[in-house]
Scaffold this motif. Sequence first.
Motif, PDB file in Angstrom:
ATOM      1  N   CYS A  84       0.822  -1.209   0.000  1.00  0.00           N
ATOM      2  CA  CYS A  84       0.000   0.000   0.000  1.00  0.00           C
ATOM      3  C   CYS A  84       0.862   1.267   0.000  1.00  0.00           C
ATOM      4  O   CYS A  84       0.516   2.261  -0.636  1.00  0.00           O
ATOM      5  N   THR A 119     -10.538  -2.600  -0.018  1.00  0.00           N
ATOM      6  CA  THR A 119     -10.917  -3.242   1.233  1.00  0.00           C
ATOM      7  C   THR A 119      -9.865  -4.284   1.593  1.00  0.00           C
ATOM      8  O   THR A 119      -9.398  -5.017   0.719  1.00  0.00           O
ATOM      9  N   LEU A 171     -10.922  -6.430   7.573  1.00  0.00           N
ATOM     10  CA  LEU A 171     -10.032  -5.677   8.459  1.00  0.00           C
ATOM     11  C   LEU A 171     -10.248  -4.175   8.309  1.00  0.00           C
ATOM     12  O   LEU A 171     -10.337  -3.451   9.293  1.00  0.00           O
ATOM     13  N   ILE A 172     -10.297  -3.705   7.066  1.00  0.00           N
ATOM     14  CA  ILE A 172     -10.554  -2.297   6.779  1.00  0.00           C
ATOM     15  C   ILE A 172     -11.542  -2.261   5.611  1.00  0.00           C
ATOM     16  O   ILE A 172     -11.211  -2.680   4.501  1.00  0.00           O
ATOM     17  N   GLU A 173     -12.731  -1.756   5.845  1.00  0.00           N
ATOM     18  CA  GLU A 173     -13.784  -1.846   4.836  1.00  0.00           C
ATOM     19  C   GLU A 173     -13.629  -0.801   3.733  1.00  0.00           C
ATOM     20  O   GLU A 173     -13.882  -1.088   2.559  1.00  0.00           O
ATOM     21  N   LYS A 174     -13.211   0.407   4.094  1.00  0.00           N
ATOM     22  CA  LYS A 174     -13.133   1.486   3.104  1.00  0.00           C
ATOM     23  C   LYS A 174     -11.747   2.128   3.118  1.00  0.00           C
ATOM     24  O   LYS A 174     -11.125   2.267   4.171  1.00  0.00           O
ATOM     25  N   ASP A 175     -11.295   2.511   1.918  1.00  0.00           N
ATOM     26  CA  ASP A 175     -10.025   3.241   1.768  1.00  0.00           C
ATOM     27  C   ASP A 175      -8.873   2.528   2.461  1.00  0.00           C
ATOM     28  O   ASP A 175      -8.054   3.146   3.151  1.00  0.00           O
ATOM     29  N   ALA A 176      -8.806   1.202   2.255  1.00  0.00           N
ATOM     30  CA  ALA A 176      -7.771   0.422   2.935  1.00  0.00           C
ATOM     31  C   ALA A 176      -6.372   0.869   2.534  1.00  0.00           C
ATOM     32  O   ALA A 176      -5.464   0.949   3.381  1.00  0.00           O
ATOM     33  N   ARG A 216      -5.444   4.174   4.267  1.00  0.00           N
ATOM     34  CA  ARG A 216      -5.290   4.023   5.727  1.00  0.00           C
ATOM     35  C   ARG A 216      -4.029   3.246   6.072  1.00  0.00           C
ATOM     36  O   ARG A 216      -3.332   3.577   7.042  1.00  0.00           O
ATOM     37  N   LEU A 217      -3.703   2.242   5.262  1.00  0.00           N
ATOM     38  CA  LEU A 217      -2.486   1.481   5.527  1.00  0.00           C
ATOM     39  C   LEU A 217      -1.232   2.265   5.161  1.00  0.00           C
ATOM     40  O   LEU A 217      -0.171   2.055   5.737  1.00  0.00           O
TER      41      LEU A 217
END
Length: 220
Positions: free
Chosen positions: A145, A156, A208-213, A216-217
């Motif tokens: 990422c 996601t 683990l992360i639904e949106k904009d993974a 965010r990572l």
Amino acid sequence: MKFAIVNDTTLRCMITEQEMDELGFELEDIISDTERAQDFLHLILEDAEEETGFRMGERATVSMEATMLPGKGLSLLIYDGSPTATTVKEKIRRFHDAILDYAKLNEEFDLEQTVSKKEQDGFLKLIGDKVMIGFPSLNLLIEYCRNVLEDGICSTAYKLDDEYYLVIKAEFTSEQYRHIGGLALEFGQNLESGRNVIAYLEEHGEVLIEKDAIARLQSL
């Protein structure tokens, strides 16, 4: 030929039409259920063992799936098809939507010169608007990422068994797909575009992360 070891019982091979001709095989030989196909498979496994050390078990039920690629190349997935070798993760890997290797084929075999704009557009239409990338660890997912250049991509993050996955949704251009696919080959262990396998992950994986993974990572 280029080889990639997926796991102890699965091998991926990328081969161009020119290389098939040099070995004395035609496409019909490879995709047919004949002795010629078996001869080709044995030759591939011998070359793979010599180049990478990969060796299929003596009791393995060897199966091969072939996917056509732009530029008349082939992506081959060779695996142990015996029931005892089938796990959830291997079921995911065995979906032969290995068109993902298009990115690496472009780089390794310089297919960019032989693939027309129409073929590329058709390829992008074929893969749809979602791709899934698998990672053996969370650290590699994060590193992937951090290296993605695209902004605002819908993404996601999932976990299934002991592996991590990133599903990216976008209207891909050929440049974007090569960028995403090239990074997947560097940091990930597979990249899939098959609707069935992505649906399987979305149904059975832990979100683990639904949106904009990706975004965010990247900030971690």
